[in-house]
Design a protein around this motif. Structure first.
Motif, PDB file in Angstrom:
ATOM      1  N   ASN A 347       0.908  -1.267  -0.145  1.00 34.40           N
ATOM      2  CA  ASN A 347      -0.110   0.108   0.155  1.00 34.40           C
ATOM      3  C   ASN A 347       0.588   1.037   0.078  1.00 34.40           C
ATOM      4  O   ASN A 347       0.329   2.103  -1.015  1.00 34.40           O
ATOM      5  CB  ASN A 347      -0.401   0.006   1.043  1.00 34.40           C
ATOM      6  N   ARG A 350       2.736   1.691  -3.394  1.00 34.83           N
ATOM      7  CA  ARG A 350       1.185   2.323  -4.397  1.00 34.83           C
ATOM      8  C   ARG A 350       0.456   3.358  -4.585  1.00 34.83           C
ATOM      9  O   ARG A 350       0.120   4.053  -5.202  1.00 34.83           O
ATOM     10  CB  ARG A 350      -0.020   0.861  -4.450  1.00 34.83           C
ATOM     11  N   TYR A 351       0.157   3.776  -2.969  1.00 35.20           N
ATOM     12  CA  TYR A 351       0.020   5.229  -2.922  1.00 35.20           C
ATOM     13  C   TYR A 351       0.350   6.353  -2.524  1.00 35.20           C
ATOM     14  O   TYR A 351       0.824   6.996  -1.520  1.00 35.20           O
ATOM     15  CB  TYR A 351      -1.506   5.144  -1.648  1.00 35.20           C
ATOM     16  N   GLY A 379      -1.644  10.102   1.381  1.00 30.32           N
ATOM     17  CA  GLY A 379      -1.870  10.375   2.319  1.00 30.32           C
ATOM     18  C   GLY A 379      -3.536   9.831   2.075  1.00 30.32           C
ATOM     19  O   GLY A 379      -4.333   9.679   1.129  1.00 30.32           O
ATOM     20  N   TYR A 393     -13.299  -0.974   1.066  1.00 28.08           N
ATOM     21  CA  TYR A 393     -13.893   0.242   0.903  1.00 28.08           C
ATOM     22  C   TYR A 393     -12.105   0.857   0.529  1.00 28.08           C
ATOM     23  O   TYR A 393     -11.148   0.231   1.070  1.00 28.08           O
ATOM     24  CB  TYR A 393     -13.529   0.492   2.321  1.00 28.08           C
ATOM     25  N   VAL A 395     -11.092   4.491  -0.909  1.00 24.76           N
ATOM     26  CA  VAL A 395     -10.927   6.672  -0.886  1.00 24.76           C
ATOM     27  C   VAL A 395     -11.084   5.986  -2.731  1.00 24.76           C
ATOM     28  O   VAL A 395     -11.917   7.077  -2.730  1.00 24.76           O
ATOM     29  CB  VAL A 395      -9.686   7.231  -0.195  1.00 24.76           C
ATOM     30  N   ASP A 396      -9.385   5.697  -3.403  1.00 22.76           N
ATOM     31  CA  ASP A 396      -9.926   6.234  -4.675  1.00 22.76           C
ATOM     32  C   ASP A 396      -9.971   4.880  -5.268  1.00 22.76           C
ATOM     33  O   ASP A 396      -9.289   4.280  -5.833  1.00 22.76           O
ATOM     34  CB  ASP A 396      -9.170   6.897  -5.158  1.00 22.76           C
ATOM     35  N   GLY A 405      -5.346  -3.629  -6.880  1.00 19.76           N
ATOM     36  CA  GLY A 405      -5.833  -3.399  -5.286  1.00 19.76           C
ATOM     37  C   GLY A 405      -7.026  -4.056  -5.402  1.00 19.76           C
ATOM     38  O   GLY A 405      -7.505  -4.309  -6.581  1.00 19.76           O
ATOM     39  N   THR A 406      -7.418  -4.788  -4.224  1.00 14.94           N
ATOM     40  CA  THR A 406      -8.787  -5.656  -4.096  1.00 14.94           C
ATOM     41  C   THR A 406      -9.559  -4.950  -2.943  1.00 14.94           C
ATOM     42  O   THR A 406     -10.552  -5.371  -3.369  1.00 14.94           O
ATOM     43  CB  THR A 406      -8.329  -6.985  -3.897  1.00 14.94           C
ATOM     44  N   GLY A 407      -8.952  -4.404  -2.276  1.00 13.29           N
ATOM     45  CA  GLY A 407      -9.473  -3.556  -1.079  1.00 13.29           C
ATOM     46  C   GLY A 407      -9.956  -4.420   0.344  1.00 13.29           C
ATOM     47  O   GLY A 407     -10.725  -3.996   0.948  1.00 13.29           O
ATOM     48  N   LEU A 408      -9.442  -5.465  -0.222  1.00  9.10           N
ATOM     49  CA  LEU A 408      -9.468  -6.057   1.192  1.00  9.10           C
ATOM     50  C   LEU A 408      -8.051  -6.615   1.656  1.00  9.10           C
ATOM     51  O   LEU A 408      -8.285  -6.830   2.717  1.00  9.10           O
ATOM     52  CB  LEU A 408      -9.574  -7.885   0.499  1.00  9.10           C
ATOM     53  N   GLY A 409      -6.993  -5.816   1.532  1.00 11.82           N
ATOM     54  CA  GLY A 409      -5.153  -5.631   2.008  1.00 11.82           C
ATOM     55  C   GLY A 409      -5.840  -5.223   3.924  1.00 11.82           C
ATOM     56  O   GLY A 409      -4.968  -6.291   4.167  1.00 11.82           O
ATOM     57  N   LEU A 410      -6.119  -4.325   3.905  1.00 14.55           N
ATOM     58  CA  LEU A 410      -6.533  -3.633   5.693  1.00 14.55           C
ATOM     59  C   LEU A 410      -7.559  -4.458   6.137  1.00 14.55           C
ATOM     60  O   LEU A 410      -6.971  -4.375   7.306  1.00 14.55           O
ATOM     61  CB  LEU A 410      -6.776  -1.836   5.240  1.00 14.55           C
ATOM     62  N   ALA A 411      -8.314  -5.142   5.778  1.00  7.22           N
ATOM     63  CA  ALA A 411      -9.288  -5.581   6.389  1.00  7.22           C
ATOM     64  C   ALA A 411      -8.023  -7.029   6.369  1.00  7.22           C
ATOM     65  O   ALA A 411      -8.596  -7.246   7.436  1.00  7.22           O
ATOM     66  CB  ALA A 411     -10.678  -6.708   5.487  1.00  7.22           C
ATOM     67  N   THR A 434       1.487   8.548   4.832  1.00  4.35           N
ATOM     68  CA  THR A 434       0.924   7.907   5.763  1.00  4.35           C
ATOM     69  C   THR A 434       1.830   6.398   6.940  1.00  4.35           C
ATOM     70  O   THR A 434       2.916   6.894   6.239  1.00  4.35           O
ATOM     71  CB  THR A 434      -0.260   6.781   5.642  1.00  4.35           C
TER      72      THR A 434
HETATM   73  P1  ADP Z   1      -6.681  -1.629  -1.728  1.00  2.24           P
HETATM   74  O1  ADP Z   1      -6.470  -3.199  -2.181  1.00  2.24           O
HETATM   75  O2  ADP Z   1      -7.517  -0.661  -2.415  1.00  2.24           O
HETATM   76  O3  ADP Z   1      -5.232  -1.487  -1.485  1.00  2.24           O
HETATM   77  P2  ADP Z   1      -6.467  -2.530   1.343  1.00  2.24           P
HETATM   78  O4  ADP Z   1      -7.842  -2.621   1.740  1.00  2.24           O
HETATM   79  O5  ADP Z   1      -5.320  -2.191   1.339  1.00  2.24           O
HETATM   80  O6  ADP Z   1      -6.995  -1.479  -0.680  1.00  2.24           O
HETATM   81  O7  ADP Z   1      -6.225  -0.419   0.892  1.00  2.24           O
HETATM   82  C1  ADP Z   1      -7.692  -0.146   0.834  1.00  2.24           C
HETATM   83  C2  ADP Z   1      -7.939   1.811   0.929  1.00  2.24           C
HETATM   84  O8  ADP Z   1      -7.069   2.231   2.018  1.00  2.24           O
HETATM   85  C3  ADP Z   1      -7.300   2.063  -0.169  1.00  2.24           C
HETATM   86  O9  ADP Z   1      -7.990   2.082  -1.258  1.00  2.24           O
HETATM   87  C4  ADP Z   1      -6.380   3.511  -0.031  1.00  2.24           C
HETATM   88  O10 ADP Z   1      -7.735   4.313  -0.440  1.00  2.24           O
HETATM   89  C5  ADP Z   1      -6.682   3.572   0.905  1.00  2.24           C
HETATM   90  N1  ADP Z   1      -4.986   3.446   1.514  1.00  2.24           N
HETATM   91  C6  ADP Z   1      -4.575   2.588   2.453  1.00  2.24           C
HETATM   92  N2  ADP Z   1      -3.000   2.700   2.616  1.00  2.24           N
HETATM   93  C7  ADP Z   1      -2.500   3.480   2.144  1.00  2.24           C
HETATM   94  C8  ADP Z   1      -1.689   4.362   2.425  1.00  2.24           C
HETATM   95  N3  ADP Z   1      -0.677   3.486   2.329  1.00  2.24           N
HETATM   96  N4  ADP Z   1      -1.832   5.878   1.697  1.00  2.24           N
HETATM   97  C9  ADP Z   1      -2.766   6.203   0.932  1.00  2.24           C
HETATM   98  N5  ADP Z   1      -4.018   5.207   1.055  1.00  2.24           N
HETATM   99  C10 ADP Z   1      -4.086   4.377   1.531  1.00  2.24           C
END
Ligand code: ADP
Length: 446
Positions: A347, A350-351, A379, A393, A395-396, A405-411, A434
């Motif tokens: 993450n 990628r962000y 951020g 969930y 943000v973008d 991204g799958t949107g599941l990484g942080l979960a 971040t």
């Molecule tokens: P994804 O596969 O979309 O990265 P995550 O569950 O890992 O899904 O993260 C969820 C969302 O949190 C991301 O889509 C992104 O918008 C935001 N995010 C996660 N990590 C960061 C970061 N280091 N900087 C900015 N935004 C982040």
């Protein structure tokens, strides 16, 4: 439950009534019996001033038939007079218990079946000055008679008591069960909370209410997750079908063919990544699967992950580095730890912005071990910070998808952190970067 409580209360009532009736009957019987014996003794004392059969006969005939039997017995047991039987025909009474007792002690009493009159009888005997014994007797049937007379009244009382108990038991049960029924009827509302007089049930109510809320929340989350998964799977599959169809109809020229094949490849990969993440989440969700913990060097794991991601970082024009204390041991599941570090670093790359950096730190603090992933990326705006750990969930959305991204990484990260009883802290500012800290509670000595 209502029926059971009702039945229990009725049983208690019947037992209580039964016991009371038996006790009262016994009490009255003893009371009457004592009274009869006292009466007999008084009569015996009065009549004992006449010790000649003729005198006694006279007195008895003057008194008339009052249910009292008078017997005069000589010292040797011969019956000299009896107002209810022919003295001449009566057998020797010397061995009757009350006579034996009276001859020895001056007075005697007994209760038994009379051989002469064939009735249950109370006897009282006194020895007179001359040595003769005067015995007074009364039929015990009189006591039973009194008790028997009380039976109809008692029966009415019993029925009234029983009906009263039934009504009270019914009302009491209804009142006792009322809050439970109310609770069942409106589990979602707060109405039952103002039921006073059931303080003991309050923790139980709160627990049920909380459990119900959790169940509802879980059901809603599951439903949302299923809908999201279906949607996420549908997009790449639709793309794959589209490309395949174009190839099938022969519309694609040689150059297009490569492009379409690439499209299929990319979307198939996306599907695989998605399915992999879903499998990981479902494994983390399952409570049956036991997690194997082992001694893990968190620094070493971070190093291999950073090495693994260097190429990807270069591609995004981001620099990645690791600092901290080598050999930081914790008790953890190795695979989960790899997943956690990978997801956070991935993450952070990628962000990020071109020319940005990612700094990974692993170091001990008192008994704790900290893993910090710090980036100089885009951020996360404040209003999204609470929700980024939810499944799907983002943000973008387009940025997430375009970077795989799958949107599941942080979960997944959140689940792993919870399984290790660790704590996660997020600090982020839109446009600046971040920092995510994971704090493991116990370090292990090397
Ligand atoms: P994804 O596969 O979309 O990265 P995550 O569950 O890992 O899904 O993260 C969820 C969302 O949190 C991301 O889509 C992104 O918008 C935001 N995010 C996660 N990590 C960061 C970061 N280091 N900087 C900015 N935004 C982040």
């Amino acid at each position: 439950m209502k029926k059971k409580i009702n039945r229990m209360l009725m049983l208690i009532a019947v037992l209580a009534i039964g016991m009371t009736v038996s006790l009262i009957t016994m009490l009255f019987y003893n009371l009457f019996r004592r009274q009869v014996i006292e009466d007999l003794r008084d009569s015996a004392l009065v009549l004992s001033q006449w010790d000649e059969p003729e005198e006694l006969e006279q007195i008895c005939s003057e008194l008339g038939d009052n249910g009292v039997r008078v017997t005069l017995v000589a010292e040797d047991g011969r019956v000299l007079f009896d107002n209810e039987a022919d003295a001449g025909e009566m057998e020797n009474h010397g061995s009757r218990p009350e006579i034996v007792e009276a001859l020895a002690d001056g007075k005697g009493q007994s209760m038994r079946r009379s051989q002469t009159l064939a009735k249950s009888t109370f006897y009282y005997a006194v020895r007179m000055d001359g040595g003769r014994v005067l015995r007074i007797a009364k039929d015990a049937g009189s006591i039973y008679g009194i008790l028997w007379n009380a039976v109809p009244g008692m029966l009415v009382l019993l029925v009234v008591l029983f009906v009263l108990c039934m009504v009270l038991a019914h009302l009491f049960t209804k009142k006792l069960v009322a809050p439970l029924e109310k609770l069942a009827e409106n589990l979602d509302g707060n109405e039952y909370e103002d039921l006073s007089g059931y303080e003991e049930l309050t923790p139980f109510f709160n627990m049920i209410k909380e459990q119900h809320r959790d169940i509802m929340k879980n059901a809603r989350m599951r439903q949302e997750f299923t809908a999201n998964v279906s949607h996420e799977l549908k997009t790449p599959l639709t793309a794959i079908t589209g490309y395949a169809e174009l190839i099938e109809t022969g519309m694609a020229s040689g150059e297009d063919m490569v492009r379409f094949a690439h499209g299929i490849h990319k979307n198939a990969n996306r599907l695989l990544t998605l399915i992999n993440d879903i499998i990981k989440l479902s494994e983390l969700d399952s409570t049956e699967q036991e997690v194997v913990f082992e001694r893990v060097d968190l620094y070493q794991l971070a190093r291999s992950t950073v090495e693994m991601l260097t190429l990807s970082a270069e591609k995004h024009q981001v620099s990645i580095s690791l600092t901290g204390t080598p050999e930081c041991y914790i008790s953890a599941n190795r695979q989960m730890m790899e997943e956690l570090i990978y997801n956070l670093c991935d993450n952070a790359i990628r962000y990020n912005n071109a020319g940005g950096s990612v700094e990974v730190q692993v170091y001990p603090r008192h008994r704790e071990v900290l893993l910090v992933v710090k980036d100089t990326g885009i951020g996360i705006p404040k209003e999204h910070q609470e929700r980024i750990f939810e499944r799907f969930y983002r943000v973008d959305k387009s940025r997430s998808k375009s970077t795989g991204g799958t949107g599941l990484g942080l979960a997944i990260v959140k689940h792993i952190v919870a399984k290790h009883k660790a704590v996660m802290e997020l600090e982020s500012e839109s446009g600046k970067g971040t920092t995510i800290k994971v704090i493991f509670p116990d370090s292990i000595d090397g």
